[in-house]
Enzyme design. Structure first.
Site, PDB file in Angstrom:
ATOM      1  N   SER A  24      14.006 -41.935  46.944  1.00 33.18           N
ATOM      2  CA  SER A  24      15.402 -41.538  47.088  1.00 33.18           C
ATOM      3  C   SER A  24      16.283 -42.753  46.773  1.00 33.18           C
ATOM      4  O   SER A  24      15.855 -43.663  46.047  1.00 33.18           O
ATOM      5  CB  SER A  24      15.636 -41.009  48.506  1.00 33.18           C
ATOM      6  N   TYR A  44      23.648 -37.477  41.208  1.00 34.11           N
ATOM      7  CA  TYR A  44      22.587 -38.398  41.655  1.00 34.11           C
ATOM      8  C   TYR A  44      22.477 -38.411  43.185  1.00 34.11           C
ATOM      9  O   TYR A  44      21.375 -38.347  43.742  1.00 34.11           O
ATOM     10  CB  TYR A  44      22.902 -39.794  41.110  1.00 34.11           C
TER      11      TYR A  44
HETATM   12  N1  LIG Z   1      16.650 -49.897  40.728  1.00 28.16           N
HETATM   13  C1  LIG Z   1      17.196 -49.715  41.926  1.00 28.16           C
HETATM   14  O1  LIG Z   1      17.776 -50.643  42.529  1.00 28.16           O
HETATM   15  C2  LIG Z   1      17.112 -48.362  42.587  1.00 28.16           C
HETATM   16  C3  LIG Z   1      17.950 -48.118  43.696  1.00 28.16           C
HETATM   17  C4  LIG Z   1      17.861 -46.894  44.331  1.00 28.16           C
HETATM   18  C5  LIG Z   1      16.951 -45.950  43.896  1.00 28.16           C
HETATM   19  N2  LIG Z   1      16.169 -46.200  42.807  1.00 28.16           N
HETATM   20  C6  LIG Z   1      15.227 -45.157  42.391  1.00 28.16           C
HETATM   21  O2  LIG Z   1      14.001 -45.763  41.999  1.00 28.16           O
HETATM   22  C7  LIG Z   1      13.388 -44.977  40.972  1.00 28.16           C
HETATM   23  C8  LIG Z   1      13.058 -45.847  39.774  1.00 28.16           C
HETATM   24  O3  LIG Z   1      14.251 -46.358  39.240  1.00 28.16           O
HETATM   25  P1  LIG Z   1      14.274 -47.568  38.210  1.00 28.16           P
HETATM   26  O4  LIG Z   1      15.442 -48.395  38.609  1.00 28.16           O
HETATM   27  O5  LIG Z   1      12.928 -48.183  38.112  1.00 28.16           O
HETATM   28  O6  LIG Z   1      14.644 -46.800  36.857  1.00 28.16           O
HETATM   29  P2  LIG Z   1      14.063 -46.946  35.334  1.00 28.16           P
HETATM   30  O7  LIG Z   1      15.021 -46.250  34.448  1.00 28.16           O
HETATM   31  O8  LIG Z   1      13.742 -48.371  35.055  1.00 28.16           O
HETATM   32  O9  LIG Z   1      12.706 -46.128  35.394  1.00 28.16           O
HETATM   33  C9  LIG Z   1      12.711 -44.725  35.515  1.00 28.16           C
HETATM   34  C10 LIG Z   1      11.646 -44.164  34.597  1.00 28.16           C
HETATM   35  O10 LIG Z   1      11.636 -42.717  34.757  1.00 28.16           O
HETATM   36  C11 LIG Z   1      11.322 -42.159  33.501  1.00 28.16           C
HETATM   37  N3  LIG Z   1      11.760 -40.748  33.420  1.00 28.16           N
HETATM   38  C12 LIG Z   1      12.997 -40.282  33.168  1.00 28.16           C
HETATM   39  N4  LIG Z   1      12.981 -38.938  33.073  1.00 28.16           N
HETATM   40  C13 LIG Z   1      11.710 -38.548  33.278  1.00 28.16           C
HETATM   41  C14 LIG Z   1      11.058 -37.287  33.315  1.00 28.16           C
HETATM   42  N5  LIG Z   1      11.761 -36.154  33.087  1.00 28.16           N
HETATM   43  N6  LIG Z   1       9.735 -37.237  33.568  1.00 28.16           N
HETATM   44  C15 LIG Z   1       9.032 -38.378  33.817  1.00 28.16           C
HETATM   45  N7  LIG Z   1       9.591 -39.616  33.775  1.00 28.16           N
HETATM   46  C16 LIG Z   1      10.909 -39.697  33.512  1.00 28.16           C
HETATM   47  C17 LIG Z   1      12.086 -43.029  32.505  1.00 28.16           C
HETATM   48  O11 LIG Z   1      11.536 -42.915  31.185  1.00 28.16           O
HETATM   49  C18 LIG Z   1      11.910 -44.427  33.110  1.00 28.16           C
HETATM   50  O12 LIG Z   1      10.836 -45.137  32.523  1.00 28.16           O
HETATM   51  C19 LIG Z   1      14.374 -43.854  40.663  1.00 28.16           C
HETATM   52  O13 LIG Z   1      13.985 -42.703  41.392  1.00 28.16           O
HETATM   53  C20 LIG Z   1      15.695 -44.362  41.185  1.00 28.16           C
HETATM   54  O14 LIG Z   1      16.571 -43.318  41.549  1.00 28.16           O
HETATM   55  C21 LIG Z   1      16.235 -47.372  42.135  1.00 28.16           C
END
Ligand SMILES: NC(=O)c1ccc[n+]([C@@H]2O[C@H](COP(=O)([O-])OP(=O)(O)OC[C@H]3O[C@@H](n4cnc5c(N)ncnc54)[C@H](O)[C@@H]3O)[C@@H](O)[C@H]2O)c1
Length: 324
Positions: free
Chosen positions: A156, A171
């Site tokens: 989340s 989101y």
């Molecule tokens: N980075 C942060 O600080 C942060 C903060 C809060 C929540 N999150 C959550 O952590 C998770 C990862 O985020 P991140 O920052 O690593 O993002 P990111 O964009 O680096 O990685 C997300 C990956 O999901 C893949 N993806 C997108 N659509 C898809 C689909 N339909 N099926 C399968 N894969 C798919 C993308 O190709 C990408 O490689 C997410 O759920 C995000 O909401 C991240």
């Protein structure tokens, strides 16, 4: 022998960012990993099969076991194929990490139906769909007498749980829904030996947070990097381990801090048992109850970034964000 030796783990969105770090960490701990990722752009457009393949190559080069899958989790049949990929390659599935996400930020007055649906489809429906197909596999294994610890780890965000941000209708709603799925599914799947928990990352350096102020700070070589996208991986590994007792929990992870969240909770109340409330009575009685102010909550979350200036400064920041 690693702490996850023999566990078959499916990680969605494992081609980049937090999911990729989890895949590398889990493989190093002995898990067999399904790296799911269609390799899309941050807004979900396009696709590149090489993204998942590169992570598999990295894992196998280090002696680990992994296979790639490029189905989209927002496609219900695609989600089934992701689960089948694990069973076909490794004979079973023990852990699902629902991590995939896309971003299409826009103010409520400007967000398109497509942008709303696209974000909810990956985050919320994708979490539901993969969990659904995994749960059907696990129910069948349970009914055939198999007694093995299984786990789902959802992902989340503070945006939706603790500090919803402007321009995040899609989101934030999807992330709040993921937390709700976590507790509902924990209640349902316990009877099949399945635990369901959720991570809520914060301020991890990935392409989704590249424009957040301060994310570019890289500490000196060898020093702890609290913004590293790998800080969630050990927490996920703890939740994935066979001897983990936790279920139905949502854990916030920010740098080195790990907090067990308490969700919506009942606050101050008024009550009467002799007649329905009238609007006039409610107007008086409810006004006296203490309650949170959503602007104060955001102001507290932004902390130092806000500086002095109070509500006016906060409103200016919100306006600037929405008018971008
Ligand atoms: N980075 C942060 O600080 C942060 C903060 C809060 C929540 N999150 C959550 O952590 C998770 C990862 O985020 P991140 O920052 O690593 O993002 P990111 O964009 O680096 O990685 C997300 C990956 O999901 C893949 N993806 C997108 N659509 C898809 C689909 N339909 N099926 C399968 N894969 C798919 C993308 O190709 C990408 O490689 C997410 O759920 C995000 O909401 C991240």
């Amino acid at each position: 022998m690693g702490s996850l030796s023999g566990r078959v783990v499916l990680i969605t969105g494992a081609g980049r960012g937090i999911g990729r770090e989890e895949a590398l960490y889990f493989a190093a701990e002995g898990a067999k990993v399904v790296v799911n990722d269609p390799g899309v752009a941050p807004d979900g457009s396009g696709g590149d099969r090489a993204v998942a393949a590169a992570v598999v190559k990295e894992i196998t080069a280090r002696g680990g076991a992994a296979v790639a899958n490029t189905d989209s989790v927002s496609d219900f049949d695609g989600a089934r194929r992701v689960v089948e990929a694990a069973v076909d390659a490794f004979g079973d599935l023990h852990v699902v990490i629902n991590n995939a996400a896309v971003h299409r930020d826009a103010p409520l007055v400007g967000v398109t139906e497509d942008a709303f649906d696209a974000v909810v489809a990956v985050k919320l429906k994708g979490t539901f769909a993969v969990s659904h197909w995994a749960a059907r596999h696990w129910r069948a294994r349970w009914e055939s007498g198999d007694r093995v610890d299984r786990a789902i780890i959802n992902t989340s965000s503070g945006s939706g749980l603790l500090n919803p941000l402007p321009a995040h209708s899609n989101y934030a709603a999807a992330n709040a829904g993921v937390a709700a799925l976590t507790v509902v599914n924990a209640l349902e799947l316990g009877r099949y030996g399945v635990r369901v928990n959720c991570l809520s990352p914060s301020m991890a350096r990935t392409r989704l947070t590249a424009t957040v102020p301060g994310m570019g700070q890289i500490p000196e070589e060898g020093a702890f990097d609290p913004l590293h996208p790998g800080v969630c991986a050990p927490v996920a590994a703890y939740l994935a381990a066979e001897d983990c007792p936790m279920t139905g929990q949502v854990l916030s992870v920010r740098g080195g801090s790990v907090a067990i969240n308490q969700g919506w909770s009942r606050g101050a109340q008024i009550a009467k048992d002799d007649a329905p409330w009238t609007v006039a009575e409610l107007r008086t009685a409810l006004a006296e109850l203490p309650r949170d102010d959503v602007f104060d909550s955001l102001g507290t979350a932004l902390g130092g970034a806000l500086g002095s200036g109070g509500r006016d400064k906060l409103q200016q920041m919100i306006n600037a964000l929405l008018d971008r």
